[in-house]
Motif scaffolding. Structure first.
Motif, mmCIF file in Angstrom:
data_model
loop_
_atom_site.group_PDB
_atom_site.id
_atom_site.type_symbol
_atom_site.label_atom_id
_atom_site.label_comp_id
_atom_site.label_asym_id
_atom_site.label_seq_id
_atom_site.Cartn_x
_atom_site.Cartn_y
_atom_site.Cartn_z
ATOM 1 N N GLY A 33 41.780 22.897 39.228
ATOM 2 C CA GLY A 33 43.151 23.205 39.291
ATOM 3 C C GLY A 33 43.237 24.124 40.070
ATOM 4 N N PRO A 34 44.599 24.883 40.061
ATOM 5 C CA PRO A 34 44.832 26.233 40.618
ATOM 6 C C PRO A 34 44.066 27.212 40.072
ATOM 7 C CG PRO A 34 46.708 25.511 39.540
ATOM 8 C CD PRO A 34 45.847 24.271 39.245
ATOM 9 N N GLY A 35 43.597 28.124 41.233
ATOM 10 C CA GLY A 35 43.088 29.616 40.746
ATOM 11 C C GLY A 35 44.271 30.423 40.430
ATOM 12 N N ARG A 36 43.815 31.651 39.750
ATOM 13 C CA ARG A 36 44.598 32.593 39.200
ATOM 14 C C ARG A 36 44.479 33.895 40.019
ATOM 15 N NH1 ARG A 36 45.731 32.487 33.250
ATOM 16 N NH2 ARG A 36 46.266 34.349 33.612
ATOM 17 N N GLU A 37 45.739 34.410 40.263
ATOM 18 C CA GLU A 37 45.524 35.711 41.055
ATOM 19 C C GLU A 37 45.061 37.138 40.016
ATOM 20 O OE1 GLU A 37 49.395 36.427 42.937
ATOM 21 O OE2 GLU A 37 49.180 34.687 44.009
ATOM 22 N N GLU A 41 41.116 37.177 31.150
ATOM 23 C CA GLU A 41 40.537 37.706 30.006
ATOM 24 C C GLU A 41 40.893 39.070 30.005
ATOM 25 O OE1 GLU A 41 37.276 37.091 28.080
ATOM 26 O OE2 GLU A 41 37.569 35.039 28.403
ATOM 27 N N CYS A 42 40.884 39.816 31.295
ATOM 28 C CA CYS A 42 41.238 41.395 31.357
ATOM 29 C C CYS A 42 42.286 41.632 32.231
ATOM 30 C CB CYS A 42 40.064 42.182 31.896
ATOM 31 S SG CYS A 42 39.748 41.792 33.672
ATOM 32 N N ASP A 43 42.982 40.721 32.753
ATOM 33 C CA ASP A 43 44.191 40.805 33.760
ATOM 34 C C ASP A 43 43.882 41.657 34.944
ATOM 35 O OD1 ASP A 43 46.860 39.944 33.765
ATOM 36 O OD2 ASP A 43 47.730 41.991 33.316
ATOM 37 N N ALA A 44 42.696 41.781 35.255
ATOM 38 C CA ALA A 44 42.322 42.626 36.737
ATOM 39 C C ALA A 44 42.827 41.577 37.764
ATOM 40 C CB ALA A 44 40.918 42.892 36.738
ATOM 41 N N VAL A 45 43.050 42.160 38.937
ATOM 42 C CA VAL A 45 43.365 41.266 40.102
ATOM 43 C C VAL A 45 41.984 40.498 40.562
ATOM 44 C CG1 VAL A 45 44.150 41.279 42.583
ATOM 45 C CG2 VAL A 45 45.454 42.763 40.901
ATOM 46 N N GLU A 48 41.108 38.147 46.990
ATOM 47 C CA GLU A 48 41.641 36.902 47.750
ATOM 48 C C GLU A 48 40.247 36.257 48.352
ATOM 49 O OE1 GLU A 48 44.277 35.263 51.420
ATOM 50 O OE2 GLU A 48 44.349 37.440 51.002
ATOM 51 N N ALA A 49 39.380 37.003 48.583
ATOM 52 C CA ALA A 49 38.063 36.440 48.952
ATOM 53 C C ALA A 49 37.338 35.553 48.084
ATOM 54 C CB ALA A 49 37.271 37.331 49.456
ATOM 55 N N ARG A 50 37.557 35.973 46.823
ATOM 56 C CA ARG A 50 36.925 35.298 45.610
ATOM 57 C C ARG A 50 37.578 34.107 45.537
ATOM 58 N NH1 ARG A 50 33.563 34.992 41.503
ATOM 59 N NH2 ARG A 50 34.196 34.488 39.205
ATOM 60 N N ARG A 51 39.009 34.194 45.463
ATOM 61 C CA ARG A 51 39.952 32.912 45.043
ATOM 62 C C ARG A 51 39.588 31.918 46.319
ATOM 63 N NH1 ARG A 51 44.291 36.919 44.514
ATOM 64 N NH2 ARG A 51 45.220 35.768 46.460
ATOM 65 N N LYS A 52 39.231 32.310 47.409
ATOM 66 C CA LYS A 52 39.111 31.358 48.560
ATOM 67 C C LYS A 52 37.536 30.827 48.427
ATOM 68 C CE LYS A 52 41.894 33.213 52.063
ATOM 69 N NZ LYS A 52 41.991 33.610 53.602
ATOM 70 N N ALA A 53 36.671 31.435 47.951
ATOM 71 C CA ALA A 53 35.063 31.303 47.674
ATOM 72 C C ALA A 53 35.165 30.126 46.882
ATOM 73 C CB ALA A 53 34.089 32.272 47.775
ATOM 74 N N MET A 54 36.061 30.481 45.494
ATOM 75 C CA MET A 54 35.883 29.638 44.092
ATOM 76 C C MET A 54 37.436 29.163 44.012
ATOM 77 S SD MET A 54 32.832 29.809 42.790
ATOM 78 C CE MET A 54 33.275 29.179 41.195
ATOM 79 N N ARG A 58 39.181 31.573 37.442
ATOM 80 C CA ARG A 58 40.096 32.081 36.408
ATOM 81 C C ARG A 58 39.662 33.380 36.025
ATOM 82 N NH1 ARG A 58 43.229 28.207 35.662
ATOM 83 N NH2 ARG A 58 44.144 28.732 33.580
ATOM 84 N N LEU A 59 38.491 33.898 36.438
ATOM 85 C CA LEU A 59 38.009 35.198 35.872
ATOM 86 C C LEU A 59 37.421 35.962 36.811
ATOM 87 C CD1 LEU A 59 35.469 33.699 32.913
ATOM 88 C CD2 LEU A 59 37.825 34.682 32.781
ATOM 89 N N CYS A 60 37.608 37.280 36.741
ATOM 90 C CA CYS A 60 37.185 38.377 37.712
ATOM 91 C C CYS A 60 35.576 38.208 37.504
ATOM 92 C CB CYS A 60 37.889 39.798 37.281
ATOM 93 S SG CYS A 60 37.250 40.559 35.891
ATOM 94 N N VAL A 61 34.839 38.879 38.398
ATOM 95 C CA VAL A 61 33.406 38.807 38.519
ATOM 96 C C VAL A 61 32.871 39.549 37.255
ATOM 97 C CG1 VAL A 61 31.299 39.776 39.930
ATOM 98 C CG2 VAL A 61 33.202 38.744 41.179
ATOM 99 N N PRO A 62 33.269 40.595 36.816
ATOM 100 C CA PRO A 62 32.678 41.315 35.624
ATOM 101 C C PRO A 62 32.861 40.191 34.389
ATOM 102 C CG PRO A 62 33.789 42.800 36.703
ATOM 103 C CD PRO A 62 34.210 41.542 37.437
ATOM 104 N N CYS A 63 33.981 39.780 34.292
ATOM 105 C CA CYS A 63 34.296 38.851 32.908
ATOM 106 C C CYS A 63 33.563 37.596 33.139
ATOM 107 C CB CYS A 63 35.777 38.440 32.986
ATOM 108 S SG CYS A 63 36.649 39.930 32.375
#
Length: 88
Positions: A33-37, A41-45, A48-54, A58-63
């Protein structure tokens, strides 16, 4: 060589089934489905590079790393059992 009840190629069939199950499990865990900005889990931004790659991220790298470590704790079992356990 006598194999008992197992037919020719039974070992390879078991290996193939195990690999197929692992691939299916890995594919089912891919985000869909659509990715999140922002991380759910932690509401961190989420960059964009991660959103394009994956797509579907739905989660930031640490989460995501923490989530992966949790999943690794439950992985690695062989539901078919080892050969040694079947011989007992």
């Amino acid at each position: 060589m006598a194999t008992g009840w197992a037919g020719d190629g039974a070992v390879q069939d078991q290996i193939d089934a195990t690999i197929k199950d692992a691939i299916q499990r890995a594919r089912s865990q891919l985000p869909q489905g659509p990715g999140r900005e922002r991380c759910e889990e932690c509401d961190a931004v989420i960059p964009e590079a991660r959103r394009k790659a994956m797509p579907g991220v739905r989660l930031c790298v640490p989460c995501q790393e923490a989530h992966d470590q949790e999943q690794d704790a439950f992985a690695g079992y062989n539901r078919r059992g080892s050969k040694d356990s079947q011989l007992r």
